[in-house]
Design a protein around this motif. Sequence first.
Motif, PDB file in Angstrom:
ATOM      1  N   TYR A 155       0.860  -0.849  -0.150  1.00  0.00           N
ATOM      2  CA  TYR A 155       0.454  -0.162  -0.145  1.00  0.00           C
ATOM      3  C   TYR A 155       0.654   1.366  -0.031  1.00  0.00           C
ATOM      4  N   ARG A 156       0.425   2.140  -0.816  1.00  0.00           N
ATOM      5  CA  ARG A 156       0.879   3.718  -0.351  1.00  0.00           C
ATOM      6  C   ARG A 156       1.261   4.208   0.708  1.00  0.00           C
ATOM      7  N   LEU A 157       1.644   5.660   1.335  1.00  0.00           N
ATOM      8  CA  LEU A 157       0.688   6.296   2.818  1.00  0.00           C
ATOM      9  C   LEU A 157       1.279   7.823   1.041  1.00  0.00           C
ATOM     10  N   ARG A 158       0.555   7.723   0.952  1.00  0.00           N
ATOM     11  CA  ARG A 158       0.920   9.632   0.331  1.00  0.00           C
ATOM     12  C   ARG A 158       0.623  10.650   0.896  1.00  0.00           C
ATOM     13  N   PRO A 159       1.177  11.355   2.182  1.00  0.00           N
ATOM     14  CA  PRO A 159       2.170  12.088   0.897  1.00  0.00           C
ATOM     15  C   PRO A 159       3.424  11.769   1.283  1.00  0.00           C
ATOM     16  N   LEU A 160       3.235  10.312   2.850  1.00  0.00           N
ATOM     17  CA  LEU A 160       4.567   9.664   2.611  1.00  0.00           C
ATOM     18  C   LEU A 160       5.653   9.190   1.132  1.00  0.00           C
ATOM     19  N   LYS A 161       6.289   9.773   2.282  1.00  0.00           N
ATOM     20  CA  LYS A 161       7.556   8.909   0.593  1.00  0.00           C
ATOM     21  C   LYS A 161       7.946   6.917   1.297  1.00  0.00           C
ATOM     22  N   GLY A 162       6.619   7.208   0.804  1.00  0.00           N
ATOM     23  CA  GLY A 162       7.132   5.559   0.796  1.00  0.00           C
ATOM     24  C   GLY A 162       5.779   4.455   1.126  1.00  0.00           C
ATOM     25  N   GLY A 163       5.502   3.936   1.660  1.00  0.00           N
ATOM     26  CA  GLY A 163       4.451   2.672   1.896  1.00  0.00           C
ATOM     27  C   GLY A 163       4.828   1.926   2.832  1.00  0.00           C
ATOM     28  N   MET A 164       3.666   0.788   3.332  1.00  0.00           N
ATOM     29  CA  MET A 164       3.850  -0.153   3.373  1.00  0.00           C
ATOM     30  C   MET A 164       3.270  -1.974   3.022  1.00  0.00           C
ATOM     31  N   PRO A 218      -1.946  12.499   8.596  1.00  0.00           N
ATOM     32  CA  PRO A 218      -2.927  12.573   7.243  1.00  0.00           C
ATOM     33  C   PRO A 218      -2.610  12.023   6.152  1.00  0.00           C
ATOM     34  N   VAL A 219      -2.590  10.465   6.089  1.00  0.00           N
ATOM     35  CA  VAL A 219      -2.527  10.058   4.996  1.00  0.00           C
ATOM     36  C   VAL A 219      -3.120   9.341   3.880  1.00  0.00           C
ATOM     37  N   GLU A 220      -2.751   8.846   2.484  1.00  0.00           N
ATOM     38  CA  GLU A 220      -4.102   8.806   2.298  1.00  0.00           C
ATOM     39  C   GLU A 220      -3.504   6.646   1.863  1.00  0.00           C
ATOM     40  N   LEU A 221      -4.254   5.987   2.062  1.00  0.00           N
ATOM     41  CA  LEU A 221      -4.309   4.675   1.933  1.00  0.00           C
ATOM     42  C   LEU A 221      -4.531   4.061   0.227  1.00  0.00           C
ATOM     43  N   SER A 222      -3.496   3.429  -0.520  1.00  0.00           N
ATOM     44  CA  SER A 222      -4.453   3.334  -2.056  1.00  0.00           C
ATOM     45  C   SER A 222      -3.280   1.931  -1.901  1.00  0.00           C
ATOM     46  N   LEU A 223      -4.324   1.239  -2.868  1.00  0.00           N
ATOM     47  CA  LEU A 223      -3.678  -0.416  -2.894  1.00  0.00           C
ATOM     48  C   LEU A 223      -2.375  -0.115  -4.093  1.00  0.00           C
ATOM     49  N   ALA A 224      -1.371  -0.451  -4.160  1.00  0.00           N
ATOM     50  CA  ALA A 224      -0.405  -0.615  -5.287  1.00  0.00           C
ATOM     51  C   ALA A 224       0.304  -1.841  -6.102  1.00  0.00           C
ATOM     52  N   ALA A 239      -7.443  -0.814   6.917  1.00  0.00           N
ATOM     53  CA  ALA A 239      -8.927   0.096   7.595  1.00  0.00           C
ATOM     54  C   ALA A 239      -9.004   0.575   8.631  1.00  0.00           C
ATOM     55  N   ILE A 240      -8.286  -0.615   9.315  1.00  0.00           N
ATOM     56  CA  ILE A 240      -7.788  -0.253  10.561  1.00  0.00           C
ATOM     57  C   ILE A 240      -6.315  -0.217  10.391  1.00  0.00           C
ATOM     58  N   LEU A 241      -5.002   0.005   9.993  1.00  0.00           N
ATOM     59  CA  LEU A 241      -3.794   0.598   9.835  1.00  0.00           C
ATOM     60  C   LEU A 241      -3.968   1.844   9.700  1.00  0.00           C
ATOM     61  N   ALA A 242      -4.543   2.736   8.257  1.00  0.00           N
ATOM     62  CA  ALA A 242      -5.403   3.925   8.130  1.00  0.00           C
ATOM     63  C   ALA A 242      -5.652   4.467   9.277  1.00  0.00           C
ATOM     64  N   SER A 243      -6.704   4.113   9.843  1.00  0.00           N
ATOM     65  CA  SER A 243      -7.573   5.115  10.687  1.00  0.00           C
ATOM     66  C   SER A 243      -6.078   5.420  11.995  1.00  0.00           C
ATOM     67  N   HIS A 244      -5.196   4.507  12.259  1.00  0.00           N
ATOM     68  CA  HIS A 244      -4.355   4.542  13.969  1.00  0.00           C
ATOM     69  C   HIS A 244      -3.037   5.372  12.631  1.00  0.00           C
ATOM     70  N   TRP A 245      -2.707   5.644  11.373  1.00  0.00           N
ATOM     71  CA  TRP A 245      -1.746   6.377  10.780  1.00  0.00           C
ATOM     72  C   TRP A 245      -2.544   7.821  10.747  1.00  0.00           C
ATOM     73  N   ASN A 246      -3.750   7.809  10.595  1.00  0.00           N
ATOM     74  CA  ASN A 246      -4.275   8.954  10.206  1.00  0.00           C
ATOM     75  C   ASN A 246      -4.374   9.918  11.815  1.00  0.00           C
ATOM     76  N   GLU A 247      -4.633   9.651  13.066  1.00  0.00           N
ATOM     77  CA  GLU A 247      -4.085   9.705  13.957  1.00  0.00           C
ATOM     78  C   GLU A 247      -2.804  10.731  14.167  1.00  0.00           C
ATOM     79  N   VAL A 248      -2.448  10.365  13.765  1.00  0.00           N
ATOM     80  CA  VAL A 248      -0.403  10.744  14.073  1.00  0.00           C
ATOM     81  C   VAL A 248      -0.238  11.661  12.761  1.00  0.00           C
TER      82      VAL A 248
END
Length: 319
Positions: free
Chosen positions: A102-111, A171-177, A160-169
């Motif tokens: 998954y890409r975690l935009r705007p972070l320079k990387g993904g998970m 703002p990220v947009e999760l997208s399947l790569a 969805a769980i990972l994205a919600s917890h990252w957004n608490e830190v």
Amino acid sequence: MSNEALSQAASGIIFDELAEAAPGITFDGGDVQPFVFGQEGPRPAERMTGLERMGEKIARAIRPAIEPIARARVSVTNEPLALRSYQDWQDEQPEFSALTLYRLRPLKGGMLIQIDANFIATLVEIFYGGVPGANVKRKSGDFSASEELLLNRLLERISAILASHWNEVTPVELSLAVRETNPLHMPFLRADEMVVVQNFSIAAGVQPTVISVLYPLSMLRPIEEKLEARVQDEDLAANQDWRWRLGEALSQVSLPVRSVLARPEISVAELLALKPGDVIPINLPPRTPLLAGARMIADGVIGEQDGRAALMIEKVGNA
């Protein structure tokens, strides 16, 4: 800049020049190590407390996401973070598993999320009427249609769980790569790049397995302060919540209180000679103390209210 090393003769000339300039220092060249400018050494994973704390919360959220599919109570444990090269991690993985980037935009990387293929097969078996807790060893080959459907369902919940917890830190947009089954074919990082591996161990009620989430170390370093700040905010909020709950609990505790009208003194002989009808003279003070244990909390005046003796508080505390 050239990558060629100096010849032995050239190195000898330089060392001789340095020896003449600083006669007390020797240069034997025995401990020389190669160094590439621009490459930082690995940072210990123990310092990433923010990500560790996030993992604890994610583990608690993953459990109710798996239990309806597994039809059993499960336990999910957040394992200590591991910091290693991507090549080392690849070398330890099976040739076939569910790998999802998954890409975690705007972070320079993904998970990168990895789920064991046998775990997927086990959940499919249970979903279609198998015994909960069964241990299924799937045959080699690509995922079946049923396994693909269940894998997608599980990934939707976990991502969805990972994205919600990252957004608490941040703002990220999760997208399947991309999806893969062989780690050698996954276009995630270069082999020598460092990754932080966050493992979630799943057991009790299902076949024991591990779901791994990988983050590039280079992506986490710029946001370490945000991760740490989030931990501090959570600690402060937890501390304030604890204080409030403690105060609420203490406010419901019952304490015996008493009023002392007088403290007359008599001798031991008089005490031993007391009999019904004797009178002990007392002097009532102008104000009567109200005590809780050995501590005076207030004082006031003895009177009557609604036909009962009562104490009217005139002062609280010792002042």
